[in-house]
Design an enzyme around this catalytic site. Sequence first.
Site, PDB file in Angstrom:
ATOM      1  N   TRP A   1       0.794  -1.055   0.074  1.00  0.00           N
ATOM      2  CA  TRP A   1       0.106   0.039  -0.222  1.00  0.00           C
ATOM      3  C   TRP A   1       0.728   1.208  -0.075  1.00  0.00           C
ATOM      4  O   TRP A   1       1.589   1.479   0.982  1.00  0.00           O
ATOM      5  CB  TRP A   1      -0.754  -0.013   1.413  1.00  0.00           C
ATOM      6  CG  TRP A   1      -1.828   1.235   1.276  1.00  0.00           C
ATOM      7  CD1 TRP A   1      -2.922   1.402   0.473  1.00  0.00           C
ATOM      8  CD2 TRP A   1      -1.983   1.937   2.598  1.00  0.00           C
ATOM      9  NE1 TRP A   1      -3.703   2.534   1.136  1.00  0.00           N
ATOM     10  CE2 TRP A   1      -3.125   2.701   2.280  1.00  0.00           C
ATOM     11  CE3 TRP A   1      -1.569   1.826   3.851  1.00  0.00           C
ATOM     12  CZ2 TRP A   1      -3.417   3.877   3.179  1.00  0.00           C
ATOM     13  CZ3 TRP A   1      -1.714   2.892   4.751  1.00  0.00           C
ATOM     14  CH2 TRP A   1      -2.814   3.885   4.406  1.00  0.00           C
TER      15      TRP A   1
ATOM     16  N   ALA B   1       0.409   4.651   0.929  1.00  0.00           N
ATOM     17  CA  ALA B   1      -0.509   5.191   1.438  1.00  0.00           C
ATOM     18  C   ALA B   1      -1.313   6.507   0.843  1.00  0.00           C
ATOM     19  O   ALA B   1      -0.860   7.219  -0.030  1.00  0.00           O
ATOM     20  CB  ALA B   1      -0.391   5.707   3.010  1.00  0.00           C
TER      21      ALA B   1
ATOM     22  N   GLU C   1      -6.327  -0.556  -6.428  1.00  0.00           N
ATOM     23  CA  GLU C   1      -6.736   0.579  -6.868  1.00  0.00           C
ATOM     24  C   GLU C   1      -5.616   1.395  -7.524  1.00  0.00           C
ATOM     25  O   GLU C   1      -4.463   1.524  -6.775  1.00  0.00           O
ATOM     26  CB  GLU C   1      -7.234   1.356  -5.725  1.00  0.00           C
ATOM     27  CG  GLU C   1      -8.667   0.735  -4.936  1.00  0.00           C
ATOM     28  CD  GLU C   1      -9.361   1.674  -3.873  1.00  0.00           C
ATOM     29  OE1 GLU C   1      -8.617   2.604  -3.516  1.00  0.00           O
ATOM     30  OE2 GLU C   1     -10.323   1.306  -3.241  1.00  0.00           O
TER      31      GLU C   1
ATOM     32  N   TYR D   1      -4.480   7.484  -6.461  1.00  0.00           N
ATOM     33  CA  TYR D   1      -5.511   8.590  -6.497  1.00  0.00           C
ATOM     34  C   TYR D   1      -4.917   9.738  -7.182  1.00  0.00           C
ATOM     35  O   TYR D   1      -5.740  10.713  -7.475  1.00  0.00           O
ATOM     36  CB  TYR D   1      -5.983   8.934  -4.893  1.00  0.00           C
ATOM     37  CG  TYR D   1      -7.019   7.617  -4.459  1.00  0.00           C
ATOM     38  CD1 TYR D   1      -7.458   6.660  -5.068  1.00  0.00           C
ATOM     39  CD2 TYR D   1      -7.129   7.686  -3.046  1.00  0.00           C
ATOM     40  CE1 TYR D   1      -8.097   5.622  -4.584  1.00  0.00           C
ATOM     41  CE2 TYR D   1      -8.075   6.650  -2.432  1.00  0.00           C
ATOM     42  CZ  TYR D   1      -8.530   5.824  -3.157  1.00  0.00           C
ATOM     43  OH  TYR D   1      -9.200   4.629  -2.490  1.00  0.00           O
TER      44      TYR D   1
END
Length: 612
Positions: free
Chosen positions: A448, A450, A504, A507
């Site tokens: 991950w 973050a 994912e 972002y």
Amino acid sequence: MHGHGYRHTMSNANPNLGSNVIIFNPSMSQASIQSELNAISTQQVPNQFGPQRYAIFFEPGTYGSAADPLVFQVGFYTEVAGLGAQPSDVVINGAVDVFNQCSNVGPKKVVCEGTDNFWRSLSNLEINVHLPASPPSYAPNPGESASCLNSADFWAVSQADPMRSVIVNGNLFLQDYCGQGFVSGGYLANDEFNGGIICNCGQQQYFTRNSNIDNWTNPVWNQVFMGDNGAPATNFGQPVTGGTGQYTTLASTPVSQEEPYLYTDSSGNMRVFVPALQRNSVGPSYQSGSQAGYSLPISSFFVASPSTPVWQINRALMMGSNLLLTPGVYDLPQTIRVDHPNTIVMGLGFATLIPQNGNVAMQTASVPGIKLSGMIFDAGPVNSPVLLQLGGQGRFDMFGGHPGLADPNDPTLVQDVFFRIGGAEPGMATTAMVVNDSNTILDDIWAWRADHGAGVGWTQNTSNTGVIVNGNDVYAYGLAVEHFQKTEVIWNGQNGEDVFFQNEMPYDPPSQAAWMASPTFDGYPAFAVAPWVKTFQGYGMGSYSFFDLGIPIQASDAFVAPDTAGVQFHSLLTVFLNATSGYGGIDNVINGVGGSSTAANADVPVDVTTYP
């Protein structure tokens, strides 16, 4: 936090595992056990990025009763496990819960979700689900009724929250559906579920391996089963009542080995059991009443704490000891080196390793049978080339792989191992994990970069890639890799297999120009199989986009792979998540095939059943 004398109650020959390893036994009063559990939960449930770590163990016996159940919550960085030789040796009459967490996001608005319920585990015990007749001691979240919360054992987790070798008799709900919010999990392995339902509820994706399932509900986007009795049949991308079937089921697990675990023998001595390698297995390893494997005395382990110098750890490993990392945060000025075949490195309470000088946190030799489990690798303040490196420097070429001294009958195991770039503290690493070893099993991995917490930003918690696989014959079961800035998984080895993938995309690309694999490829793929690979199998693999800076960002493909008969994918999907903002998306699922996922079809999976 310090407990009330519930530690190290066993034989004096057993090592001191520190103040954050709590050991209960059935002779203790339930009130005192409940008090200690509540105190830890109060601290750890909201403690997403704190340094505290706990391992909670139950010695063999029964805890709680139907009339007076033992019910408690599991918070961040908390490992809960039985110390029996088999799961049924430790019985909890009650519930072991994880609920939504609530936060104020505006005037008079409270949001309760489980999407950040990470880094906790439950293993090696049996739960008879009993709930108190009166409201529970914890306060229900806004809008949640005690009667709803008392309907099941709740395990509302996301990503890095394994439930291993657990028997649940009664209802298990994988979402705290009593209130608001979402969940994005998760991982079950070697479990047994009886006499109730498993309510997947709104879990976006879930992976279940080698378990006995009584009744699974709700497919959502990506539910993958491997070697399970009672799993739903494969039904991916086909219309069903109320939506689309998203089940992918493999009849057996081709090769697996359950995680080593602590237990106490009949004399109260602590030991470590190492389950045997299994091939083409179905169901839990203990379903015949016992399981194959071998046992090691605790004296074969060097017990380290965060204050132990790295040179002492490396000296013990060099002398042939196994390694037990007690709970805490380990600042590492130099690399931990694991060089002997069949060395076991076990982290308790999510022991967390942070390189301090741009070093690799841990590196293994290219030798068979090394077993790593139960650790978090955090990026440190100086960029590391890699956080965990398995095997030598990866002398791979177009023919694939760096086999070293790999042994298919004695694989390298990496289980319940997680990586963070930023979040708890600022950090940078070029790659989270590099797998140079052949014959390796990656079993429950979450890497991950973050998206919230400390040191988060496009130019701050920098990291190119989550996982690079250079070895041949590598199996990945339950792999999640999220938000890395370039290609997130690169698979260079031959004859690999990934069963379940959750991703994912980052972002936060500041512009399309800043996020381009090439002048003709927008963004970067989530998962790339190298052009020279001739054999690879992928099952139940999903990639989601959520570009949240108000900028239209596109990714050309979520998956890229050579078009060759031996490289095959089954049950691929993409999902556009940010329905409210409506920016960007993923153009194709794989190699220009599959529809786009954009605001026009938000929160609906775009499926490719098979490729090619």
